[in-house]
Write a protein that holds these residues in place. Structure first.
Motif, PDB file in Angstrom:
ATOM      1  N   THR A 162       0.864  -1.184   0.000  1.00 34.92           N
ATOM      2  CA  THR A 162       0.000   0.000   0.000  1.00 34.92           C
ATOM      3  C   THR A 162       0.898   1.231   0.000  1.00 34.92           C
ATOM      4  O   THR A 162       1.752   1.385   0.879  1.00 34.92           O
ATOM      5  N   ILE A 163       0.721   2.081  -0.997  1.00 32.38           N
ATOM      6  CA  ILE A 163       1.647   3.211  -1.133  1.00 32.38           C
ATOM      7  C   ILE A 163       0.918   4.550  -1.112  1.00 32.38           C
ATOM      8  O   ILE A 163      -0.071   4.751  -1.821  1.00 32.38           O
ATOM      9  N   ALA A 164       1.437   5.444  -0.275  1.00 34.09           N
ATOM     10  CA  ALA A 164       0.919   6.810  -0.232  1.00 34.09           C
ATOM     11  C   ALA A 164       1.633   7.604  -1.324  1.00 34.09           C
ATOM     12  O   ALA A 164       2.847   7.460  -1.500  1.00 34.09           O
ATOM     13  N   VAL A 165       0.874   8.399  -2.084  1.00 33.12           N
ATOM     14  CA  VAL A 165       1.498   9.171  -3.160  1.00 33.12           C
ATOM     15  C   VAL A 165       1.162  10.655  -3.041  1.00 33.12           C
ATOM     16  O   VAL A 165       0.068  11.027  -2.633  1.00 33.12           O
ATOM     17  N   HIS A 166       2.141  11.461  -3.414  1.00 33.59           N
ATOM     18  CA  HIS A 166       1.978  12.914  -3.308  1.00 33.59           C
ATOM     19  C   HIS A 166       2.814  13.587  -4.380  1.00 33.59           C
ATOM     20  O   HIS A 166       3.865  13.076  -4.774  1.00 33.59           O
ATOM     21  N   ASN A 167       2.323  14.710  -4.854  1.00 32.56           N
ATOM     22  CA  ASN A 167       3.100  15.517  -5.785  1.00 32.56           C
ATOM     23  C   ASN A 167       2.794  16.981  -5.504  1.00 32.56           C
ATOM     24  O   ASN A 167       1.675  17.316  -5.129  1.00 32.56           O
ATOM     25  N   ARG A 168       3.822  17.827  -5.673  1.00 31.41           N
ATOM     26  CA  ARG A 168       3.616  19.249  -5.382  1.00 31.41           C
ATOM     27  C   ARG A 168       2.442  19.800  -6.198  1.00 31.41           C
ATOM     28  O   ARG A 168       1.594  20.504  -5.683  1.00 31.41           O
ATOM     29  N   THR A 169       2.393  19.451  -7.467  1.00 33.76           N
ATOM     30  CA  THR A 169       1.232  19.812  -8.290  1.00 33.76           C
ATOM     31  C   THR A 169       0.265  18.635  -8.218  1.00 33.76           C
ATOM     32  O   THR A 169       0.568  17.549  -8.710  1.00 33.76           O
ATOM     33  N   THR A 170      -0.873  18.864  -7.591  1.00 34.85           N
ATOM     34  CA  THR A 170      -1.796  17.761  -7.287  1.00 34.85           C
ATOM     35  C   THR A 170      -2.261  17.009  -8.536  1.00 34.85           C
ATOM     36  O   THR A 170      -2.506  15.799  -8.492  1.00 34.85           O
ATOM     37  N   ALA A 171      -2.338  17.724  -9.673  1.00 32.28           N
ATOM     38  CA  ALA A 171      -2.855  17.096 -10.901  1.00 32.28           C
ATOM     39  C   ALA A 171      -2.103  15.805 -11.248  1.00 32.28           C
ATOM     40  O   ALA A 171      -2.707  14.847 -11.727  1.00 32.28           O
ATOM     41  N   LYS A 172      -0.798  15.789 -10.980  1.00 30.83           N
ATOM     42  CA  LYS A 172      -0.004  14.591 -11.315  1.00 30.83           C
ATOM     43  C   LYS A 172      -0.421  13.419 -10.444  1.00 30.83           C
ATOM     44  O   LYS A 172      -0.413  12.268 -10.881  1.00 30.83           O
ATOM     45  N   MET A 173      -0.758  13.727  -9.192  1.00 30.24           N
ATOM     46  CA  MET A 173      -1.186  12.674  -8.264  1.00 30.24           C
ATOM     47  C   MET A 173      -2.548  12.130  -8.692  1.00 30.24           C
ATOM     48  O   MET A 173      -2.741  10.905  -8.784  1.00 30.24           O
ATOM     49  N   THR A 174      -3.467  13.024  -9.011  1.00 29.08           N
ATOM     50  CA  THR A 174      -4.810  12.540  -9.392  1.00 29.08           C
ATOM     51  C   THR A 174      -4.754  11.802 -10.730  1.00 29.08           C
ATOM     52  O   THR A 174      -5.450  10.812 -10.923  1.00 29.08           O
ATOM     53  N   ALA A 175      -3.876  12.265 -11.632  1.00 25.58           N
ATOM     54  CA  ALA A 175      -3.739  11.569 -12.921  1.00 25.58           C
ATOM     55  C   ALA A 175      -3.249  10.132 -12.699  1.00 25.58           C
ATOM     56  O   ALA A 175      -3.729   9.199 -13.341  1.00 25.58           O
ATOM     57  N   LEU A 176      -2.314   9.978 -11.766  1.00 27.88           N
ATOM     58  CA  LEU A 176      -1.803   8.630 -11.460  1.00 27.88           C
ATOM     59  C   LEU A 176      -2.941   7.738 -10.964  1.00 27.88           C
ATOM     60  O   LEU A 176      -3.102   6.600 -11.420  1.00 27.88           O
ATOM     61  N   LEU A 177      -3.746   8.285 -10.040  1.00 37.73           N
ATOM     62  CA  LEU A 177      -4.850   7.483  -9.491  1.00 37.73           C
ATOM     63  C   LEU A 177      -5.891   7.168 -10.567  1.00 37.73           C
ATOM     64  O   LEU A 177      -6.407   6.051 -10.644  1.00 37.73           O
ATOM     65  N   ASP A 178      -6.177   8.187 -11.426  1.00 38.88           N
ATOM     66  CA  ASP A 178      -7.174   7.973 -12.485  1.00 38.88           C
ATOM     67  C   ASP A 178      -6.731   6.890 -13.464  1.00 38.88           C
ATOM     68  O   ASP A 178      -7.484   6.002 -13.819  1.00 38.88           O
ATOM     69  N   GLU A 179      -5.474   7.007 -13.886  1.00 33.38           N
ATOM     70  CA  GLU A 179      -5.009   6.093 -14.935  1.00 33.38           C
ATOM     71  C   GLU A 179      -4.612   4.721 -14.422  1.00 33.38           C
ATOM     72  O   GLU A 179      -4.813   3.718 -15.098  1.00 33.38           O
ATOM     73  N   PHE A 180      -3.992   4.688 -13.254  1.00 34.89           N
ATOM     74  CA  PHE A 180      -3.393   3.424 -12.811  1.00 34.89           C
ATOM     75  C   PHE A 180      -3.855   2.975 -11.431  1.00 34.89           C
ATOM     76  O   PHE A 180      -3.308   2.023 -10.870  1.00 34.89           O
ATOM     77  N   GLY A 181      -4.869   3.673 -10.895  1.00 35.36           N
ATOM     78  CA  GLY A 181      -5.326   3.387  -9.537  1.00 35.36           C
ATOM     79  C   GLY A 181      -5.729   1.939  -9.311  1.00 35.36           C
ATOM     80  O   GLY A 181      -5.633   1.431  -8.192  1.00 35.36           O
ATOM     81  N   ASP A 182      -6.146   1.260 -10.399  1.00 32.92           N
ATOM     82  CA  ASP A 182      -6.590  -0.127 -10.223  1.00 32.92           C
ATOM     83  C   ASP A 182      -5.434  -1.131 -10.225  1.00 32.92           C
ATOM     84  O   ASP A 182      -5.642  -2.329 -10.105  1.00 32.92           O
ATOM     85  N   GLU A 183      -4.192  -0.632 -10.365  1.00 27.25           N
ATOM     86  CA  GLU A 183      -3.043  -1.556 -10.375  1.00 27.25           C
ATOM     87  C   GLU A 183      -2.644  -2.006  -8.982  1.00 27.25           C
ATOM     88  O   GLU A 183      -1.862  -2.938  -8.817  1.00 27.25           O
ATOM     89  N   GLY A 184      -3.137  -1.292  -7.953  1.00 22.83           N
ATOM     90  CA  GLY A 184      -2.746  -1.640  -6.595  1.00 22.83           C
ATOM     91  C   GLY A 184      -3.425  -0.709  -5.612  1.00 22.83           C
ATOM     92  O   GLY A 184      -4.370   0.010  -5.957  1.00 22.83           O
ATOM     93  N   ASP A 185      -2.896  -0.691  -4.391  1.00 23.92           N
ATOM     94  CA  ASP A 185      -3.534   0.096  -3.336  1.00 23.92           C
ATOM     95  C   ASP A 185      -2.786   1.417  -3.138  1.00 23.92           C
ATOM     96  O   ASP A 185      -1.746   1.456  -2.476  1.00 23.92           O
ATOM     97  N   PHE A 186      -3.310   2.480  -3.748  1.00 23.08           N
ATOM     98  CA  PHE A 186      -2.698   3.811  -3.622  1.00 23.08           C
ATOM     99  C   PHE A 186      -3.500   4.652  -2.632  1.00 23.08           C
ATOM    100  O   PHE A 186      -4.725   4.579  -2.613  1.00 23.08           O
ATOM    101  N   VAL A 187      -2.783   5.450  -1.843  1.00 19.88           N
ATOM    102  CA  VAL A 187      -3.455   6.416  -0.980  1.00 19.88           C
ATOM    103  C   VAL A 187      -2.969   7.799  -1.417  1.00 19.88           C
ATOM    104  O   VAL A 187      -1.811   8.156  -1.185  1.00 19.88           O
TER     105      VAL A 187
END
Ligand code: 6PG
Length: 476
Positions: free
Chosen positions: A27-52
């Protein structure tokens, strides 16, 4: 808090590393200074594993189980310091901050010291393998404390490349050991690429082969001792045709090689340590020379004739000579790189195991190659090796290739094709094995003009000759 690890900095390397970690069930927590990159990761690849995902650094830190492990994947230098400074006030004693960028190892030494004083672990982590490796299995060189590795090791070993069931990830040593070894890895990468580039130049300019034919030669080479990621990739690149012009792709790319710094740092450090990494140095300078476009243009105007080389009487034999020269030079470049690792390790008391480095470079990283198995075996046979060059397998390779190596360098010189990495590697080999070096004359000259003294071959002690006086010798 439910994440077992966190990662901030979701540019392509960070994003791929985060996906790799998630795909391995962490389970990995993810963060980026520009939030859009974080939400894009969750949108595109969120189903690959457990992201927070978290928008703020505070929420991100709070989402990770203690003791926390937080990987920073941002640009080396200033940006890394900025993230560390922002993170530290939010952390608790025993937390682990991991820098996965290509940091200069002296920055890592400084950061490790500063965080240790605050009761935090700092891990300088070298990650090799580019975007593809980050996603599917990089080679990971981890520095830092044993405690930090105990927590991080299992996660990192699970996401690393594997060769023969062994993960390409190791605890290299304390503080900056991991980033140091990654720096030298990159230096070797520079030398490897320069040797490949010189081979290509000779096959094209001297043997007259077209890029697609050279690609075929590289594919054949990749079936033998030279088998490696870079040789294989060279074939792919040389086979590529530019879509716009229909020309070989290599002909539409500007011949100016850039660098982000790791090769240069390797050479700078080698100078400090007194380790002759001539292959890496020439590779780095060759990139610099390519960038001096004004000087190159001026020189082309004045020296416009290409030297006439003797025509090749046997093209196939020349191609095979280039293969042998490439292999021998490559052996030298790796031997020099491993010397630097040993010297750096001694200097900083890191206790780096060179055999373990060869082991984790067999997969995942840019310099992964068949012959790293031979390096691993050489260190297994003799852990305190003086130089890789004299171990049976490599001594044989260099001895067998020596005649071809000389013919290639001589042909290149005759044809006016620069081969700085081939030539300097051969000079290094000849320098090492020479019974008498002209260094004796250098010592005598130093004593003559600066009274710098010299040692004698026949007596112990330090001597000086009264050059300006009666030429008598005194022991000092
Ligand atoms: C790797 C590479 C990677 C990158 C270097 C080299 O191991 O994955 O070494 O780190 O290619 O930054 O970059 P430059 O050629 O720009 O110095």
């Amino acid at each position: 808090a439910r994440a077992t690890i966190g990662l901030t900095g979701l540019a392509v390397m960070g994003r791929n590393l985060a996906r790799n970690i998630a795909r391995h069930g962490h389970t990995i927590a993810v963060h980026n200074r520009t939030t859009a990159k974080m939400t894009a990761l969750l949108d595109e690849f969120g189903d690959e594993g457990d992201f927070v995902g978290s928008e703020s650094l505070e929420d991100f830190v709070a989402s990770i189980q203690q003791p926390r492990a937080i990987v920073i994947m941002v640009k080396a230098g200033e940006p890394t310091d900025a993230v560390i400074d922002a993170l530290v006030p939010l952390l608790d004693e025993g937390d682990i901050v991991v820098d996965g960028g290509n940091a200069h190892f002296t920055d890592t030494l400084r950061r490790e010291q500063a965080l240790k004083e605050k009761g935090l672990h700092f891990v300088g982590m070298g990650v090799s393998g580019g975007e593809e490796g980050a996603l599917n299995g990089p080679s990971i060189m981890v520095g830092g404390s044993d405690d930090a590795y105990e927590k991080l090791g299992p996660i990192l070993e699970s996401i690393a490349a594997e060769v023969d069931g062994t993960p390409c990830c190791a605890h290299v040593g304390p503080d900056a050991a991991g980033h140091f070894v990654k720096m030298v890895h990159n230096g070797i990468e520079y030398a490897d690429m320069q040797l490949i580039a010189e081979s290509y130049d000779l096959l094209r300019s001297v043997a007259g082969l077209e890029p697609a034919e050279i690609a075929q030669v590289f594919r054949e080479w990749n079936d033998g001792d030279l088998e490696s990621f870079l040789i294989e990739t060279t074939a792919v690149v040389l086979d590529h045709t530019d879509a716009i012009t229909g020309k070989p792709f290599v002909d539409v790319v500007k011949d100016v090689a850039e660098q982000k710094g790791t090769g240069r740092w390797t050479v700078q450090n080698a100078l400090d340590l007194g380790v002759p990494v001539t292959g890496i140095a020439e590779a780095t300078f060759a990139r610099s020379l390519s960038g001096h476009t004004e000087q190159r243009a001026a020189a082309r105007k004045v020296f416009d004739t290409e030297p006439e080389g003797a025509p090749l009487d046997d093209r196939d034999a020349f191609v095979d000579d280039v293969r042998a020269a490439l292999y021998a030079s490559k052996v030298v470049a790796y031997a020099q790189g491993f010397d630097q690792i040993a010297a750096g390790s001694d200097e900083h008391g890191w206790g780096v195991d060179p055999g373990a480095m060869a082991t984790i470079w067999r997969g995942g990283c840019i310099i992964r190659a068949q012959f790293l198995d031979r390096i691993k075996e050489a260190y297994a046979d003799e852990p305190d090796l003086t130089t890789l060059l004299t171990t049976p397998y490599f001594a044989n390779a260099v001895t067998e290739g020596a005649d071809a190596w000389r013919r290639v360098v001589a042909t290149a010189v005759g044809a006016g094709v620069p081969t700085p990495a081939f030539s300097s590697s051969l000079a290094y080999f000849d320098g090492l094995r020479r019974e008498h070096l002209p260094a004796a004359l250098i010592q005598a000259l130093r004593d003559n003009f600066g009274a710098h003294t010299y040692a004698r071959v026949d007596r112990d002690g330090t001597f000086h000759t009264a050059w300006a006086g009666d030429l008598s010798e005194v022991e000092s």
